[in-house]
Design a protein around this motif. Structure first.
Motif, mmCIF file in Angstrom:
data_model
loop_
_atom_site.group_PDB
_atom_site.id
_atom_site.type_symbol
_atom_site.label_atom_id
_atom_site.label_comp_id
_atom_site.label_asym_id
_atom_site.label_seq_id
_atom_site.Cartn_x
_atom_site.Cartn_y
_atom_site.Cartn_z
ATOM 1 N N VAL A 12 15.010 -8.961 5.016
ATOM 2 C CA VAL A 12 15.188 -7.547 4.932
ATOM 3 C C VAL A 12 16.607 -7.058 5.107
ATOM 4 O O VAL A 12 17.484 -7.889 5.343
ATOM 5 C CB VAL A 12 14.504 -7.007 6.354
ATOM 6 C CG1 VAL A 12 12.940 -7.202 6.311
ATOM 7 C CG2 VAL A 12 15.167 -7.548 7.607
ATOM 8 N N ASN A 13 16.853 -5.924 4.364
ATOM 9 C CA ASN A 13 18.012 -5.567 4.307
ATOM 10 C C ASN A 13 18.577 -4.756 5.681
ATOM 11 O O ASN A 13 17.604 -4.584 6.530
ATOM 12 C CB ASN A 13 18.100 -4.387 3.136
ATOM 13 C CG ASN A 13 17.463 -3.198 3.222
ATOM 14 O OD1 ASN A 13 17.273 -2.761 4.592
ATOM 15 N ND2 ASN A 13 16.972 -2.877 2.254
ATOM 16 N N VAL A 14 19.877 -4.315 5.870
ATOM 17 C CA VAL A 14 20.323 -3.946 7.276
ATOM 18 C C VAL A 14 19.587 -2.602 7.499
ATOM 19 O O VAL A 14 19.300 -2.528 8.650
ATOM 20 C CB VAL A 14 21.919 -3.757 7.072
ATOM 21 C CG1 VAL A 14 22.476 -3.295 8.125
ATOM 22 C CG2 VAL A 14 22.432 -5.090 6.844
ATOM 23 N N HIS A 15 19.344 -1.718 6.530
ATOM 24 C CA HIS A 15 18.966 -0.347 6.794
ATOM 25 C C HIS A 15 17.497 -0.624 7.287
ATOM 26 O O HIS A 15 16.915 -0.181 8.444
ATOM 27 C CB HIS A 15 18.865 0.425 5.626
ATOM 28 C CG HIS A 15 18.212 1.710 5.590
ATOM 29 N ND1 HIS A 15 18.802 2.873 6.569
ATOM 30 C CD2 HIS A 15 17.077 2.304 5.496
ATOM 31 C CE1 HIS A 15 17.886 3.860 6.642
ATOM 32 N NE2 HIS A 15 16.612 3.485 5.868
ATOM 33 N N GLU A 16 16.596 -1.597 6.617
ATOM 34 C CA GLU A 16 15.425 -1.637 7.258
ATOM 35 C C GLU A 16 15.291 -2.466 8.502
ATOM 36 O O GLU A 16 14.356 -1.918 9.531
ATOM 37 C CB GLU A 16 14.530 -2.547 6.115
ATOM 38 C CG GLU A 16 13.082 -2.925 6.521
ATOM 39 C CD GLU A 16 12.320 -3.636 5.592
ATOM 40 O OE1 GLU A 16 11.267 -3.885 5.612
ATOM 41 O OE2 GLU A 16 12.891 -4.161 4.433
ATOM 42 N N ALA A 17 16.181 -3.333 8.705
ATOM 43 C CA ALA A 17 16.314 -4.050 10.055
ATOM 44 C C ALA A 17 16.620 -3.189 11.100
ATOM 45 O O ALA A 17 15.991 -3.174 12.279
ATOM 46 C CB ALA A 17 17.475 -5.301 9.873
ATOM 47 N N LYS A 18 17.445 -2.012 10.873
ATOM 48 C CA LYS A 18 17.780 -1.015 11.898
ATOM 49 C C LYS A 18 16.652 -0.216 12.333
ATOM 50 O O LYS A 18 16.379 0.071 13.397
ATOM 51 C CB LYS A 18 18.900 -0.127 11.610
ATOM 52 C CG LYS A 18 20.593 -0.949 11.441
ATOM 53 C CD LYS A 18 21.385 -0.131 11.375
ATOM 54 C CE LYS A 18 21.650 0.649 10.265
ATOM 55 N NZ LYS A 18 22.802 1.543 10.163
ATOM 56 N N THR A 19 15.908 0.152 11.020
ATOM 57 C CA THR A 19 14.750 1.072 11.087
ATOM 58 C C THR A 19 13.582 0.475 12.067
ATOM 59 O O THR A 19 12.719 0.972 12.635
ATOM 60 C CB THR A 19 14.257 1.739 9.902
ATOM 61 O OG1 THR A 19 15.305 2.237 9.262
ATOM 62 C CG2 THR A 19 13.199 2.465 9.995
ATOM 63 N N HIS A 20 13.374 -1.043 11.636
ATOM 64 C CA HIS A 20 12.157 -1.666 12.132
ATOM 65 C C HIS A 20 12.585 -2.853 13.070
ATOM 66 O O HIS A 20 11.873 -3.649 13.202
ATOM 67 C CB HIS A 20 11.397 -1.981 10.786
ATOM 68 C CG HIS A 20 10.844 -1.104 10.185
ATOM 69 N ND1 HIS A 20 9.934 -0.140 10.522
ATOM 70 C CD2 HIS A 20 11.610 -0.700 8.727
ATOM 71 C CE1 HIS A 20 9.579 0.725 9.354
ATOM 72 N NE2 HIS A 20 10.667 0.356 8.412
ATOM 73 N N LEU A 21 13.721 -2.748 13.935
ATOM 74 C CA LEU A 21 13.967 -3.734 14.692
ATOM 75 C C LEU A 21 13.208 -4.081 15.779
ATOM 76 O O LEU A 21 12.974 -5.433 15.825
ATOM 77 C CB LEU A 21 15.131 -3.451 15.582
ATOM 78 C CG LEU A 21 16.163 -4.413 16.284
ATOM 79 C CD1 LEU A 21 16.488 -5.593 15.463
ATOM 80 C CD2 LEU A 21 17.326 -3.913 17.059
ATOM 81 N N SER A 22 12.377 -3.341 16.371
ATOM 82 C CA SER A 22 11.454 -3.504 17.376
ATOM 83 C C SER A 22 10.286 -4.508 16.704
ATOM 84 O O SER A 22 9.701 -5.687 17.423
ATOM 85 C CB SER A 22 10.594 -2.509 18.222
ATOM 86 O OG SER A 22 11.791 -1.838 18.762
ATOM 87 N N ARG A 23 9.709 -4.140 15.514
ATOM 88 C CA ARG A 23 8.627 -4.863 14.827
ATOM 89 C C ARG A 23 9.361 -6.297 14.620
ATOM 90 O O ARG A 23 8.675 -7.267 14.652
ATOM 91 C CB ARG A 23 8.374 -4.078 13.724
ATOM 92 C CG ARG A 23 7.287 -5.008 12.904
ATOM 93 C CD ARG A 23 6.720 -4.135 11.545
ATOM 94 N NE ARG A 23 7.553 -3.731 10.880
ATOM 95 C CZ ARG A 23 8.064 -4.467 9.663
ATOM 96 N NH1 ARG A 23 7.702 -5.862 9.732
ATOM 97 N NH2 ARG A 23 9.002 -4.104 9.048
#
Length: 78
Positions: free
Chosen positions: A5-16
């Motif tokens: 996953v890219n950093v933006h997606e990781a920040k957006t979906h960190l809990s998941r």
């Protein structure tokens, strides 16, 4: 199997992503398309040692020298 996953997606979906990592999946976080970090589950904690838990269960006979026949068996001598 790992998931990238890219950093933006990781920040957006960190809990998941943390939940997936906790379930055993490896998550690779990429920055500008290059692997940057990895989310993996933590290893289980080793149980704490408790000194003295065999107190009263082991007597002096436990520390007595082994008979020659048993020593030979351990060393593979016939």
């Amino acid at each position: 199997m790992s998931q990238i996953v890219n950093v933006h997606e990781a920040k957006t979906h960190l809990s998941r992503l943390l939940e997936l990592a906790h379930q055993g999946e490896e998550i690779i976080v990429a920055k500008a398309g290059k692997p940057y970090a990895r989310l993996v589950p933590l290893a289980a904690e080793a149980p704490q040692r408790r000194p003295g838990r065999l107190a009263g269960r082991v007597d002096d006979a436990f520390f007595a020298p082994l008979p020659d026949a048993e020593l030979d068996a351990w060393e593979g001598v016939r």
